[in-house]
Structure formats: structure tokens, C-alpha cells
Design a protein around this motif. Structure first.
Motif, mmCIF file in Angstrom:
data_model
loop_
_atom_site.group_PDB
_atom_site.id
_atom_site.type_symbol
_atom_site.label_atom_id
_atom_site.label_comp_id
_atom_site.label_asym_id
_atom_site.label_seq_id
_atom_site.Cartn_x
_atom_site.Cartn_y
_atom_site.Cartn_z
ATOM 1 N N LYS A 122 3.192 -0.043 14.473
ATOM 2 C CA LYS A 122 3.700 0.319 13.231
ATOM 3 C C LYS A 122 5.326 0.399 13.236
ATOM 4 O O LYS A 122 6.066 0.059 12.230
ATOM 5 C CB LYS A 122 3.268 1.705 12.734
ATOM 6 C CG LYS A 122 1.703 1.370 12.490
ATOM 7 C CD LYS A 122 0.985 2.699 11.809
ATOM 8 C CE LYS A 122 -0.198 2.607 11.201
ATOM 9 N NZ LYS A 122 -0.861 3.924 10.976
ATOM 10 N N ASN B 151 7.827 -2.089 11.089
ATOM 11 C CA ASN B 151 9.049 -1.449 10.389
ATOM 12 C C ASN B 151 10.299 -2.093 10.836
ATOM 13 O O ASN B 151 11.105 -1.983 9.824
ATOM 14 C CB ASN B 151 8.923 -0.028 10.730
ATOM 15 C CG ASN B 151 7.911 0.507 9.813
ATOM 16 O OD1 ASN B 151 7.349 0.238 8.786
ATOM 17 N ND2 ASN B 151 7.358 1.933 10.351
ATOM 18 N N GLU C 79 10.619 -5.239 9.105
ATOM 19 C CA GLU C 79 10.915 -5.101 7.529
ATOM 20 C C GLU C 79 11.978 -4.717 7.336
ATOM 21 O O GLU C 79 12.767 -5.143 6.392
ATOM 22 C CB GLU C 79 9.735 -3.775 7.037
ATOM 23 C CG GLU C 79 10.092 -3.317 5.693
ATOM 24 C CD GLU C 79 9.418 -4.511 4.839
ATOM 25 O OE1 GLU C 79 9.725 -4.327 3.561
ATOM 26 O OE2 GLU C 79 8.867 -5.572 5.333
ATOM 27 N N GLN D 44 9.933 -2.252 -3.896
ATOM 28 C CA GLN D 44 8.943 -2.849 -2.726
ATOM 29 C C GLN D 44 9.975 -2.962 -1.532
ATOM 30 O O GLN D 44 9.606 -3.236 -0.325
ATOM 31 C CB GLN D 44 8.539 -3.961 -3.108
ATOM 32 C CG GLN D 44 7.259 -3.790 -4.265
ATOM 33 C CD GLN D 44 6.141 -2.684 -3.953
ATOM 34 O OE1 GLN D 44 5.896 -2.739 -2.851
ATOM 35 N NE2 GLN D 44 6.075 -1.879 -4.610
ATOM 36 N N LYS E 138 7.910 2.577 1.818
ATOM 37 C CA LYS E 138 6.605 1.955 2.765
ATOM 38 C C LYS E 138 5.998 2.732 3.589
ATOM 39 O O LYS E 138 4.835 3.082 3.801
ATOM 40 C CB LYS E 138 7.234 0.766 3.485
ATOM 41 C CG LYS E 138 6.224 -0.135 4.515
ATOM 42 C CD LYS E 138 6.811 -1.155 4.925
ATOM 43 C CE LYS E 138 5.877 -1.961 6.177
ATOM 44 N NZ LYS E 138 5.594 -1.177 7.146
ATOM 45 N N ARG F 165 4.079 5.428 1.692
ATOM 46 C CA ARG F 165 2.893 4.824 1.068
ATOM 47 C C ARG F 165 1.862 4.518 2.132
ATOM 48 O O ARG F 165 0.757 4.807 1.995
ATOM 49 C CB ARG F 165 3.129 3.682 0.189
ATOM 50 C CG ARG F 165 2.003 3.162 -0.366
ATOM 51 C CD ARG F 165 2.448 1.829 -1.293
ATOM 52 N NE ARG F 165 3.260 0.837 -0.521
ATOM 53 C CZ ARG F 165 4.653 0.723 -0.667
ATOM 54 N NH1 ARG F 165 5.376 1.219 -1.408
ATOM 55 N NH2 ARG F 165 4.995 -0.316 0.120
ATOM 56 N N GLU F 166 2.393 3.846 3.320
ATOM 57 C CA GLU F 166 1.306 3.147 4.130
ATOM 58 C C GLU F 166 0.964 4.047 5.467
ATOM 59 O O GLU F 166 -0.059 4.213 5.926
ATOM 60 C CB GLU F 166 1.813 2.008 4.703
ATOM 61 C CG GLU F 166 2.000 0.833 3.811
ATOM 62 C CD GLU F 166 2.570 -0.405 4.195
ATOM 63 O OE1 GLU F 166 2.821 -0.495 5.383
ATOM 64 O OE2 GLU F 166 2.705 -1.427 3.538
ATOM 65 N N GLU F 167 1.944 5.028 5.916
ATOM 66 C CA GLU F 167 1.591 5.792 7.127
ATOM 67 C C GLU F 167 1.387 7.498 6.603
ATOM 68 O O GLU F 167 0.669 7.926 7.102
ATOM 69 C CB GLU F 167 2.935 5.841 7.938
ATOM 70 C CG GLU F 167 2.893 4.367 8.517
ATOM 71 C CD GLU F 167 3.863 4.115 9.494
ATOM 72 O OE1 GLU F 167 3.871 4.957 10.446
ATOM 73 O OE2 GLU F 167 4.752 3.187 9.444
ATOM 74 N N HIS G 30 0.480 8.236 3.609
ATOM 75 C CA HIS G 30 -0.596 7.879 2.415
ATOM 76 C C HIS G 30 -0.186 8.747 1.232
ATOM 77 O O HIS G 30 -1.129 9.310 0.725
ATOM 78 C CB HIS G 30 -1.958 8.569 3.126
ATOM 79 C CG HIS G 30 -2.283 7.647 4.579
ATOM 80 N ND1 HIS G 30 -2.611 6.370 4.315
ATOM 81 C CD2 HIS G 30 -2.313 8.328 5.750
ATOM 82 C CE1 HIS G 30 -2.746 6.058 5.745
ATOM 83 N NE2 HIS G 30 -2.676 7.242 6.492
ATOM 84 N N ASP H 201 0.722 9.072 -2.658
ATOM 85 C CA ASP H 201 0.236 8.673 -3.714
ATOM 86 C C ASP H 201 1.468 8.790 -5.151
ATOM 87 O O ASP H 201 1.470 9.879 -5.093
ATOM 88 C CB ASP H 201 -1.171 8.981 -4.344
ATOM 89 C CG ASP H 201 -1.667 8.297 -5.592
ATOM 90 O OD1 ASP H 201 -0.604 7.461 -6.382
ATOM 91 O OD2 ASP H 201 -2.690 8.245 -6.089
ATOM 92 N N LYS I 274 -3.380 10.441 -0.398
ATOM 93 C CA LYS I 274 -4.528 9.915 -0.398
ATOM 94 C C LYS I 274 -5.374 10.268 0.669
ATOM 95 O O LYS I 274 -5.049 10.354 1.842
ATOM 96 C CB LYS I 274 -4.285 8.390 -0.432
ATOM 97 C CG LYS I 274 -3.576 7.686 -1.834
ATOM 98 C CD LYS I 274 -3.453 6.217 -1.448
ATOM 99 C CE LYS I 274 -2.435 5.719 -2.676
ATOM 100 N NZ LYS I 274 -2.112 4.511 -2.769
#
Length: 367
Positions: free
Chosen positions: A319, A323, A326, A343, A349, A352-354, A356, A358, A365
Motif C-alpha cells: 500500500k 501510494n 499515486e 480523485q 484515497k 477511502r481505501e485504508e 474505510h 464513507d 464502512k
């Protein structure tokens, strides 16, 4: 010292050897040419007179060159020139050393400033964590988010921008690692703030409701017990107080102020993680530990003025590597004519992705 100066002279002679060789070559050529003419040309011919005059001219040139070097101060001029060049080189070397030292001090000062800025942000966040956990108060929660967490987020974002002015080669080499770890810290504080913005009204209203009830009960008690200090409270007044209290609060089940607010805060995933233990009974790290503390220590490791390094284990995680890529993509897009969107944010990022997070509900989440 003499040996050192001799070495410098030799070095300078080597540097200007082409000019020295050329001068010696001209001198030798002039003298040899004149001697050859004297030797080969016979006297008594018209042409011979011309050649002999040319030979005399060459010999005069040679003698002048020799006289200039030996008698006329040419040798002294040459020596003077050599020592002037040596002095000039020494001054330039001193200037280079001074520039290097100034640059080194500037880089060291920059690292210290960044360390202090990072340390200050960490201390504010840690103090906020302790106070929220110990007070168990919605009021303290609001105060600490506003007065410590939000300023710390702004400070870290400013820190990240200032890194663009770094001139330290070692720091520049590890800049991407530092930027990614800083972004992890920023992302964690961001979810705390986003959750606060969405949920604090409920917490605040509960706190105000409980405070209002407590104030009303104190008012009733004061009304019943007011009067002369020496006058005892009669049974009749006590009866009136109890009747009013029963009429006002009736069958309402009123839990303690702390319990209501604390239970409501317990429904908030990120703030609860923030004030919880750094590791649970299974040894799992809290989000605060993973996303803020671990990366804070990594940033400090990179910013060290001595033995600066990266956390090899951390930066090799998939990850973290993703990153890094990214981050490069976003930087390249910034340099292009393409507009940036939501985005194109490494912070979002990670949130949202690590983490989680919302963005629609400001909740975590289920994983």
C-alpha cells in the motif's frame, strides 16, 4: 608549509604548461633558427646580407626574451603571477568551504524547524487524546477538536508545502517517502474532523440537554431553600420541592450527564479509536497507532540531522508503494494542463481505501 606551497607551484605550472612550453619553444626556435642561418649562409652575397640581418633580428628577439626573464623582471613577474594565482585559489577554496558550511547550517536549521513543527503537532494531538479520554465530556471533545486537532491538521499541511523548498540533497532523496507518511497523518486527522463535523451537533445537543436539566434542578432547589440562612427548611417546603421535581421530571429516566454523552460518543468509530488503547488484547494496532503515530516516527527518522534514514519495512509495504506511485501520478498531473479532481488526492484515497471512510455518511464502512 614549504612542501605544500611547492606542490601548489607544481600544480599551477602543470595547469599553464602549454603556455610555458610554447614560450620555451619560441625561444629555442628563434635561437636555433638564427644559429642555423649564421652557419649556413655565406657572406658576400646580397641575399646573404638579408638572411644575416634576419638572423640578427631573431637573435635579438631571443636575447630580449632571455633578458626579460633573467634580468628584466620577467622571472619575478612569473613567480608573482604564480603566487597571485595561489592566493586566488586559496580565497576561492575558503569561499567554497564557507558556502558549504552556510548551506550545511541552513539545511540543519531547516530540518530542526521541521522536526519542531512535527513534534508540536504530535504533542497537540496526544494532549487532545488524553483530555477527551479523561474528561468524557462532549464539551471537551468539541474544544479539543477545534483547538488542537484542526490546528494540527493545518500545521501538517503547511509543513508539507514547505518541504518543496528543501535544498538538502539527502532530504530531497527521501522526499517522496516523507510526503507519503505525512499524508497518512493528515488523512487520519481528516477523518476525525469529518466525523466531528457530521456528529458533533448530536453530541452538543445531548450535552446542552443534560446541562439544562441539571441547571433546572439546581434552580428548584434554590427556590425551595431560599430565605434566611438561620431559618430551617420546613417539612412543608420539602414537600413542595419534591412535588415540583416530580411534576417536572415525572417518569423520565434521567441517566447521568457523563453516561449519555459518553454513550453517544461511543457510536463514533474514529474518535473512539482515537481515545482507545494503542493495541487491543489480540495485539492489533489502533488506527491512531497505525496511521498517525507510526508515520510520525517515520517522519522524524527521515528528518534527523544525523543518521537520517527511512523505515525499510514500512516503505516496502504494497500500500505504501502504491501510494508512492499515486503521489508521482498526481505531481505529473499538476505539471500538465489537466485539471485536478477529488480523485487526484492522496489524502482522500487513504481515507477511502485504508481508513474505510464513507464520505456520504462520515462513518466507517464495515470491513
Amino acid at each position: 608549509m614549504a612542501s605544500k606551497n611547492f606542490d601548489k607551484v607544481i600544480k599551477l605550472l602543470r595547469r599553464y604548461k602549454s603556455y610555458v612550453v610554447l614560450a620555451i619553444g619560441v625561444l629555442v626556435a628563434v635561437i636555433v633558427a638564427s644559429l642555423l642561418i649564421y652557419y649556413l649562409v655565406e657572406e658576400g652575397h646580397l641575399e646573404s646580407e638579408v638572411w644575416l640581418k634576419f638572423a640578427d633580428l631573431l637573435m635579438n628577439i631571443g636575447e630580449t626574451m632571455i633578458g626579460t626573464v633573467v634580468i628584466g623582471g620577467g622571472l619575478g613577474t612569473l613567480i608573482n603571477f604564480i603566487f597571485e594565482e595561489m592566493k586566488k585559489e586559496e580565497e576561492e577554496a575558503k569561499e567554497r568551504v564557507k558556502d558549504w558550511q552556510d548551506k550545511r547550517e541552513k539545511n540543519k536549521l531547516f530540518r530542526w524547524e521541521m522536526q519542531n513543527k512535527l513534534q508540536e503537532a504530535h504533542d497537540h494531538v496526544e494532549l487532545a487524546r488524553i483530555l477527551i479520554k479523561s474528561h468524557k465530556s462532549g464539551k471537551t471533545y468539541g474544544e479539543q477538536i477545534r483547538n488542537r486537532i484542526m490546528p494540527s491538521l493545518i500545521s501538517l499541511q503547511d509543513f508539507k508545502r514547505k518541504l518543496a523548498h528543501a535544498e538538502d540533497r539527502e532530504l530531497v532523496k527521501n522526499m517522496d517517502y516523507l510526503q507519503v507518511s505525512l499524508t497518512y497523518m493528515i488523512a487520519y486527522l481528516s477523518v476525525l474532523i469529518e466525523e466531528f463535523e457530521c456528529s458533533y451537533l448530536k453530541i452538543s445537543n445531548l450535552q446542552n440537554y443534560q446541562d439544562a436539566l441539571a441547571n433546572r434542578m439546581r434552580t428548584l432547589f434554590t427556590e425551595v431553600t431560599e430565605g434566611k440562612k438561620e431559618e430551617a427548611i420546613t417539612l412543608e417546603k420539602k414537600k413542595v420541592f419534591l412535588e415540583k421535581a416530580e411534576e417536572l421530571f415525572g417518569n423520565i429516566d434521567i441517566p447521568s450527564n457523563i453516561e449519555v454523552v459518553w454513550q453517544a460518543m461511543g457510536e463514533l468509530d474514529y474518535i473512539w479509536d482515537f481515545i482507545d488503547e494503542l493495541r487491543n488484547d489480540k495485539g492489533q494496532k489502533s488506527l491512531y497507532n497505525q496511521f498517525f503515530l507510526q508515520h510520525y516516527f517515520h517522519c522524524l527518522k527521515i528528518l534527523k540531522t544525523k543518521q537520517s534514514s527511512i523505515n525499510e519495512k514500512m516503505v516496502k509495504k504494497p500500500k505504501f508503494v502504491a501510494n508512492m506511485e499515486e503521489l508521482k501520478r498526481i505531481e505529473e498531473k499538476k505539471s500538465s494542463d489537466q485539471p485536478l479532481t477529488n480523485q487526484d488526492s492522496l489524502t482522500r484515497k487513504i481515507m477511502r481505501e485504508e481508513l474505510h471512510f464513507d464520505f456520504a455518511t462520515a462513518k466507517r464502512k464495515s470491513v
